[in-house]
Each structure stands twice: as C-alpha cells, then as structure tokens.
Write an enzyme that holds these catalytic residues in place. Structure first.
Site, PDB file in Angstrom:
ATOM      1  N   ILE A  26       0.835  -1.206   0.000  1.00  0.00           N
ATOM      2  CA  ILE A  26       0.000   0.000   0.000  1.00  0.00           C
ATOM      3  C   ILE A  26       0.872   1.260   0.000  1.00  0.00           C
ATOM      4  O   ILE A  26       0.592   2.226  -0.726  1.00  0.00           O
ATOM      5  CB  ILE A  26      -0.913   0.011   1.250  1.00  0.00           C
ATOM      6  CG1 ILE A  26      -1.947  -1.123   1.160  1.00  0.00           C
ATOM      7  CG2 ILE A  26      -1.601   1.357   1.414  1.00  0.00           C
ATOM      8  CD1 ILE A  26      -2.843  -1.253   2.384  1.00  0.00           C
ATOM      9  N   SER A 148      -3.856   3.435   9.238  1.00  0.00           N
ATOM     10  CA  SER A 148      -4.494   2.682  10.318  1.00  0.00           C
ATOM     11  C   SER A 148      -5.120   1.415   9.731  1.00  0.00           C
ATOM     12  O   SER A 148      -4.666   0.887   8.703  1.00  0.00           O
ATOM     13  CB  SER A 148      -5.530   3.598  10.978  1.00  0.00           C
ATOM     14  OG  SER A 148      -6.129   2.954  12.065  1.00  0.00           O
ATOM     15  N   LYS A 166      -3.214  -0.022  16.381  1.00  0.00           N
ATOM     16  CA  LYS A 166      -3.824   0.928  15.431  1.00  0.00           C
ATOM     17  C   LYS A 166      -4.775   1.884  16.154  1.00  0.00           C
ATOM     18  O   LYS A 166      -4.874   3.059  15.783  1.00  0.00           O
ATOM     19  CB  LYS A 166      -4.551   0.172  14.320  1.00  0.00           C
ATOM     20  CG  LYS A 166      -3.634  -0.684  13.416  1.00  0.00           C
ATOM     21  CD  LYS A 166      -2.732   0.150  12.526  1.00  0.00           C
ATOM     22  CE  LYS A 166      -2.104  -0.693  11.403  1.00  0.00           C
ATOM     23  NZ  LYS A 166      -1.139   0.073  10.590  1.00  0.00           N
TER      24      LYS A 166
HETATM   25  P1  NAP Z   1       3.746  -4.459   3.602  1.00  0.00           P
HETATM   26  O1  NAP Z   1       3.992  -4.405   2.136  1.00  0.00           O
HETATM   27  O2  NAP Z   1       4.383  -5.550   4.373  1.00  0.00           O
HETATM   28  O3  NAP Z   1       4.104  -3.050   4.214  1.00  0.00           O
HETATM   29  C1  NAP Z   1       4.730  -2.868   5.446  1.00  0.00           C
HETATM   30  C2  NAP Z   1       6.017  -2.120   5.203  1.00  0.00           C
HETATM   31  O4  NAP Z   1       6.553  -1.723   6.459  1.00  0.00           O
HETATM   32  C3  NAP Z   1       7.070  -2.954   4.482  1.00  0.00           C
HETATM   33  O5  NAP Z   1       7.599  -2.201   3.411  1.00  0.00           O
HETATM   34  C4  NAP Z   1       8.134  -3.204   5.548  1.00  0.00           C
HETATM   35  O6  NAP Z   1       9.424  -3.231   4.951  1.00  0.00           O
HETATM   36  C5  NAP Z   1       7.941  -2.013   6.471  1.00  0.00           C
HETATM   37  N1  NAP Z   1       8.304  -2.331   7.863  1.00  0.00           N
HETATM   38  C6  NAP Z   1       7.836  -3.371   8.617  1.00  0.00           C
HETATM   39  N2  NAP Z   1       8.405  -3.344   9.820  1.00  0.00           N
HETATM   40  C7  NAP Z   1       9.240  -2.281   9.828  1.00  0.00           C
HETATM   41  C8  NAP Z   1      10.117  -1.739  10.803  1.00  0.00           C
HETATM   42  N3  NAP Z   1      10.252  -2.296  12.005  1.00  0.00           N
HETATM   43  N4  NAP Z   1      10.831  -0.618  10.484  1.00  0.00           N
HETATM   44  C9  NAP Z   1      10.706  -0.048   9.265  1.00  0.00           C
HETATM   45  N5  NAP Z   1       9.899  -0.519   8.303  1.00  0.00           N
HETATM   46  C10 NAP Z   1       9.181  -1.620   8.587  1.00  0.00           C
HETATM   47  O7  NAP Z   1       2.187  -4.574   3.928  1.00  0.00           O
HETATM   48  P2  NAP Z   1       0.851  -3.847   3.436  1.00  0.00           P
HETATM   49  O8  NAP Z   1      -0.184  -4.899   3.535  1.00  0.00           O
HETATM   50  O9  NAP Z   1       1.021  -3.093   2.190  1.00  0.00           O
HETATM   51  O10 NAP Z   1       0.578  -2.840   4.661  1.00  0.00           O
HETATM   52  C11 NAP Z   1       0.917  -1.459   4.594  1.00  0.00           C
HETATM   53  C12 NAP Z   1       0.164  -0.680   5.645  1.00  0.00           C
HETATM   54  O11 NAP Z   1      -1.251  -0.762   5.421  1.00  0.00           O
HETATM   55  C13 NAP Z   1       0.367  -1.161   7.074  1.00  0.00           C
HETATM   56  O12 NAP Z   1       0.358  -0.049   7.944  1.00  0.00           O
HETATM   57  C14 NAP Z   1      -0.859  -2.023   7.331  1.00  0.00           C
HETATM   58  O13 NAP Z   1      -1.160  -2.148   8.699  1.00  0.00           O
HETATM   59  C15 NAP Z   1      -1.915  -1.207   6.594  1.00  0.00           C
HETATM   60  N6  NAP Z   1      -3.115  -1.947   6.190  1.00  0.00           N
HETATM   61  C16 NAP Z   1      -3.022  -2.924   5.251  1.00  0.00           C
HETATM   62  C17 NAP Z   1      -4.162  -3.544   4.783  1.00  0.00           C
HETATM   63  C18 NAP Z   1      -4.082  -4.551   3.661  1.00  0.00           C
HETATM   64  O14 NAP Z   1      -5.132  -5.031   3.199  1.00  0.00           O
HETATM   65  N7  NAP Z   1      -2.926  -4.887   3.174  1.00  0.00           N
HETATM   66  C19 NAP Z   1      -5.410  -3.198   5.321  1.00  0.00           C
HETATM   67  C20 NAP Z   1      -5.469  -2.236   6.322  1.00  0.00           C
HETATM   68  C21 NAP Z   1      -4.309  -1.600   6.736  1.00  0.00           C
HETATM   69  P3  NAP Z   1      10.659  -4.057   5.615  1.00  0.00           P
HETATM   70  O15 NAP Z   1      10.128  -5.425   5.906  1.00  0.00           O
HETATM   71  O16 NAP Z   1      11.713  -3.987   4.561  1.00  0.00           O
HETATM   72  O17 NAP Z   1      11.025  -3.320   6.847  1.00  0.00           O
END
Ligand code: NAP
Ligand code: COA
Length: 278
Positions: A26, A148, A166
């Site tokens: 995202i 969030s 969150k």
């Molecule tokens: P994602 O691609 O895994 O995104 C998370 C990112 O955060 C990754 O690029 C990861 O990179 C980084 N990250 C994780 N731990 C970290 C740390 N300790 N320090 C620095 N960077 C860190 O997952 P996503 O599903 O797209 O989620 C993105 C956001 O949207 C999140 O906030 C999630 O809670 C929110 N969200 C997602 C959904 C959904 O359907 N996917 C729905 C509601 C909310 P590294 O591993 O390289 O650090």
C-alpha cells in the site's frame, strides 16, 4: 483511473513526501501516486533491497527518490533518516506513517514479545517518525497521514495486538492534530479495507476465501493500492486544508456489516491449522 485525470501533474512539484514502509504494498502505491503529481520521495524500511527496487520504479515515473534503511523502533536511526532525506530532497511536507507488522494469532497464543513487537513497530514507530520529522513539518506547515486499519475501531479475531496498536495510532493522531494545529501541521488517518495484492491480504485472508469476503463488502471488491494512494494525495493537498484530526475509512463499506464474515473464515482456517484453542 489515473490520478492525473483529477489532479495537476505538478501539484506536489518541489515538495518532499516521506513514507515509512514505502518499499512495498500500500505504501509503495501511495508513493507512486505522489510521484505522478510531481513529489520527491523519501522511502524507509528495513530491507535495502526492497527499497532499491521500489526506488527504481519511482524514478522511472520521474521522481527524485532517497532510500533509508532503518527500523522505526530505533529512534536515533529515524532522526538520521530524516536529516539525510532533508539534505537530499529538502524539508518534508507530507509524512506517511505506514510501516507495520501483523500476524494473525489467537490472543492466548500471542507471546508478550510478539504483542510488544507489533505495538513497537506500529504505534511507537509512528510516534518516533512524527517526533523526528516535527521540525521539518513545522517549517513546511506540512501534514501527517497515518495508515491505520479497521481493527482500530472494530474487533477482529486474532488481531488483539494490531487492534491495540492501530487504535493507539488513531488516538495519537487526534492528539497531534490538537497540539500541532497551531504550527499549521494537519494530522489524519486512513483505514484501508483489504487491499488486493498486498502482504496484509496474503497474511490475513485465508487461501480460497477471497471471493466469499468480497461478497460481504458492500462495493463487492477488495481495494487497490491506488485507492489509498489517491486518497492520500487528496488529504495531503490544499483541497483538504481544513481537514485535521480525522480518520477516513476507505474500505468499500466493509465495516458496515462488521467483521463477522472475516472472523468466521479465519476461525475456521485456524481450527484447520490446529492453532485455535476453541
Ligand atoms: P507491507 O507491504 O508488508 O508493508 C509494510 C512495510 O513496512 C514494508 O515495506 C516493511 O518493509 C515495512 N516495515 C515493517 N516493519 C518495519 C520496521 N520495524 N521498520 C521499518 N519498516 C518496517 O504490507 P501492506 O499490507 O502493504 O501494509 C501497509 C500498511 O497498510 C500497514 O500499515 C498495514 O497495517 C496497513 N493496512 C493494510 C491492509 C491490507 O489489506 N494490506 C489493510 C489495512 C491496513 P521491511 O520489511 O523492509 O522493513
Ligand atoms: N506467529 C506467532 N508469533 C510470531 C510470529 C508469528 N507468525 N511472527 C513473529 N512472532 C513473534 C516471535 O515469536 C517473537 O516473540 P518471542 O520472542 O516471544 O518468540 C516476536 O514475535 C518478535 O519476533 P521477530 O521475528 O523478532 O519479529 P520482528 O520484530 O523482527 O518482526 C513481525 C515483526 C513479527 C511483525 C514480522 O511479521 C514483520 O516483520 N512483518 C512486516 C510485514 C508485515 O507484517 N506486513 C503486513 C502488514 S499488514
């Protein structure tokens, strides 16, 4: 829909957007949309390889990009990343707190350290990010967007740690909006629904159950990274200059019938995997 059919291609020309977790999913979708309206981008995550691949994609869209390998739990590393981004790109105008961690697990099986890890990345990490960027945001009279989730305001089974983190983020968002409004800094949250093709969906949607879940969403589909990217550009733009302290839910109406459909599916899945104690 392409964002340029609604927003000027130079809306963010000369402005720096800094995104934690910007290397994937995202948050990378958010970065792409800001690149399409002329922004310079700082992206931060733990994996330099992931950041390099994302940066190549964003540079191909014409953006100037800086990459910052750091863990949001490490405050001195965050301070350094903010200083470096400023040197490379100029002061931060829009800050996206998107880094997060998640694994679904029954509460009685989450170890204290597992709970702490999620809260430390999501909530403490978001505070670190805002605190380290404050002077730059004060200078630009910029804005912050927190990523969030529905878990913040609605219980989802096996998400006790994520829901707590969150909800904390959204409450902190309102506090910062209250305190930092006098510096011209706006703060808002976006709660995405399930977003197609992301790590979050890979972790949370049991295999083979996507269609059933889509049927429980009033708009009948999962979201896309562009859905969240376009909303982020709007919230960071002058069009939203009187909006602060608000949570915008972008979930196709998923929250309206509640989390029951998802909870049912994941409980069945966990039971099959032998992880549910019920
Ligand atoms: P994602 O691609 O895994 O995104 C998370 C990112 O955060 C990754 O690029 C990861 O990179 C980084 N990250 C994780 N731990 C970290 C740390 N300790 N320090 C620095 N960077 C860190 O997952 P996503 O599903 O797209 O989620 C993105 C956001 O949207 C999140 O906030 C999630 O809670 C929110 N969200 C997602 C959904 C959904 O359907 N996917 C729905 C509601 C909310 P590294 O591993 O390289 O650090
Ligand atoms: N199930 C149960 N517990 C788990 C787990 C899982 N899938 N993954 C990690 N944990 C626990 C570990 O066992 C450990 O606790 P312990 O010391 O009591 O054993 C604790 O969490 C920390 O584990 P660690 O591997 O050091 O995690 P981390 O702090 O480096 O990483 C995570 C954070 C766990 C959230 C990891 O999943 C991650 O990096 N996620 C980022 C991507 C992501 O989740 N994207 C989706 C966003 S919606």
């Amino acid at each position: 829909m392409n964002i340029r059919s609604c927003f000027a291609h130079d809306l963010f020309q000369g402005k720096t957007v800094f995104i934690t977790g910007g290397g994937s999913g995202i948050n990378l979708g958010i970065a792409r949309n800001f690149a399409a309206v002329g922004a310079d981008l700082g992206i931060l995550g733990r994996s330099q390889d992931k950041l390099n691949a994302a940066a190549a994609e964003l540079r191909a869209l014409g953006a100037r990009v800086s990459t910052h390998a750091a863990d949001v739990r490490d405050y001195p590393a965050l301070e350094k990343a903010m200083r470096d981004a400023r040197e490379e790109l100029g002061p931060i105008h829009t800050l996206i707190c998107g880094a997060a961690g998640n694994f679904p697990l029954p509460a009685e099986q989450i170890s204290p350290n597992g709970f702490k890890s999620v809260v430390d990345i999501d909530l403490l990490g978001s505070f670190h990010t805002c605190r380290a960027a404050f002077e730059q945001l004060q200078e630009t009279r910029g804005n912050i967007i927190f990523i969030s989730a529905g878990m913040a305001f609605m219980p989802y089974a096996f998400q006790a740690h994520v829901g707590a983190a969150k909800a904390g983020i959204d409450n902190m968002m309102r506090n910062l909006a209250l305190e930092w409004g006098r510096f011209g800094i706006r703060c808002n949250s976006i709660a995405p629904g399930p977003i197609e093709g992301t790590e979050g969906v890979r972790r949370l949607v049991p295999e083979g159950s996507a269609d059933a879940l889509k049927q429980a969403i009033p708009l009948g589909r999962f979201g896309t990274p562009d859905d969240i990217g376009q909303l982020s550009v709007f919230l960071a733009s002058p069009l939203a200059s009187y909006i602060t302290g608000t949570l915008v839910v972008a979930d196709g109406g998923q929250n309206l019938p509640g989390s029951g459909a998802w909870t049912q599916l994941i409980m069945t899945e966990m039971a099959k995997a032998g992880k549910s104690s019920a």
